[in-house]
Write an enzyme that holds these catalytic residues in place. Structure first.
Site, short mmCIF file in Angstrom:
data_model
loop_
_atom_site.label_atom_id
_atom_site.label_comp_id
_atom_site.label_asym_id
_atom_site.label_seq_id
_atom_site.Cartn_x
_atom_site.Cartn_y
_atom_site.Cartn_z
CE LYS A 1 -8.06 10.88 -4.49
NZ LYS A 1 -7.75 11.18 -3.10
NE ARG B 1 -8.51 18.17 -3.27
CZ ARG B 1 -8.06 17.63 -4.41
NH1 ARG B 1 -8.44 16.44 -4.77
NH2 ARG B 1 -7.22 18.30 -5.18
C1 9MG Z 1 -4.69 17.09 -3.50
N1 9MG Z 1 -5.48 15.91 -3.19
C2 9MG Z 1 -5.73 14.86 -4.01
N2 9MG Z 1 -6.48 13.96 -3.37
C3 9MG Z 1 -6.72 14.46 -2.14
C4 9MG Z 1 -7.41 13.99 -1.02
O1 9MG Z 1 -8.01 12.82 -1.01
N3 9MG Z 1 -7.46 14.76 0.08
C5 9MG Z 1 -6.83 15.97 0.10
N4 9MG Z 1 -6.91 16.69 1.24
N5 9MG Z 1 -6.14 16.46 -0.93
C6 9MG Z 1 -6.09 15.70 -2.02
#
Ligand code: 9MG
Length: 281
Positions: free
Chosen positions: A220, A254
């Site tokens: 990010k 994630r």
């Molecule tokens: C779809 N998506 C993109 N970034 C995310 C994040 O930080 N958390 C979750 N749950 N979904 C995300």
């Protein structure tokens, strides 16, 4: 210690790795690369081989400034991928806010709905409540289109916590058992760089809220703001962030870079096993 997700029960005695599979032509980090279903399936299988515990399939970009797509187009993108991976026996999450998409992928056997809008769309909570799948409720200020326009909080930590708990309670009142619910403070969603790092620093507070915590910070822009690196050079920063989140109690991270994250976790677990007296030279 468990997250009930339909036919799968996630064992949370160690942090789990969720691999990201974007089936979107405009995805911010792998745009176009996995745009076709066949490529997305192949990519997901590779992430699972690298050690992902589950994969998150997304057909609508949630990057800052992204425009929404129709639910029909979103479904067309994700459904063949979901079907193939469920057939493989994988644990599959779908990143969607659309009740129509939720209903269709739940019918196709998906295990988790990951909703960056925390089931706020009309009919979304009912779609999940009528099933037994797990759900991840994420905090976002604004919408992907406008969320980075001067985000403001009087008390970031308290406001995000209060939002997440109120959504979890609404889900429970709608008939979604607590064991099916996970939370996510939404790193990068309507927060400044410093606000994102304040959340990461306080991950343990969120991990203590009685629901499993999912954290996503992979590649990010806040990582780029700190390191000065463009999106494809943020693997080390992403792994460091995932490790920090997991060490502070995140149940699931994630990530795009599954192999690198799994390696980092292996080194951590090996070190911990020595401290717990399991070292056999
Ligand atoms: C779809 N998506 C993109 N970034 C995310 C994040 O930080 N958390 C979750 N749950 N979904 C995300």
């Amino acid at each position: 210690m468990q997250w009930h997700c339909g036919s799968k029960i996630l064992d949370l005695t160690r942090p789990l790795v969720m691999g990201i599979v974007n089936v979107t032509p405009d995805s911010f980090s792998d745009g176009g690369e996995h745009a076709s279903a066949a490529q997305a399936i192949e990519h997901a299988r590779r992430l699972l081989q690298e050690g992902a515990d589950l994969v998150d399939i997304g057909g609508e970009s949630t990057r800052p400034g992204a425009a929404p797509v129709s639910w029909q187009e979103e479904l067309e993108r994700v459904l063949p991928v979901v079907k193939a991976l469920v057939r493989d026996g994988a644990c599959v999450s779908v990143d969607t806010s659309s009740p129509q998409v939720m209903r269709a992928v739940i019918d196709a056997g998906v295990h988790m709905i990951n909703d960056v809008r925390a089931l706020s769309a009309a009919g979304a909570m009912e779609a999940v409540a009528r099933s037994s799948v797990g759900v991840c409720l994420m905090h976002m200020q604004g919408t992907p289109k406008d969320m980075q326009q001067e985000p403001h909080y009087d008390n970031l930590l308290e406001q995000v916590k209060a939002f997440l708990l109120s959504r979890a309670r609404a889900c429970e009142a709608a008939g979604i058992d607590a064991e099916r619910i996970g939370l996510d403070y939404g790193f990068g969603f309507g927060k400044t760089v410093d606000q994102n790092f304040e959340l990461l620093a306080h991950t343990a507070d969120f991990a203590g809220l009685a629901y499993p915590l999912l954290v996503g910070l992979s590649r990010k822009s806040s990582l780029g703001a700190v390191t000065g690196r463009p999106v494809h050079e943020r693997v080390s920063a992403s792994v460091a962030g995932a490790l920090i989140a997991a060490q502070k109690g995140a149940a699931v991270v994630r990530v795009h870079d599954v192999a690198a994250t799994v390696d980092a976790f292996k080194i951590w677990f090996k070190t911990e096993s020595i401290l717990r007296g399991k070292y056999e030279p």
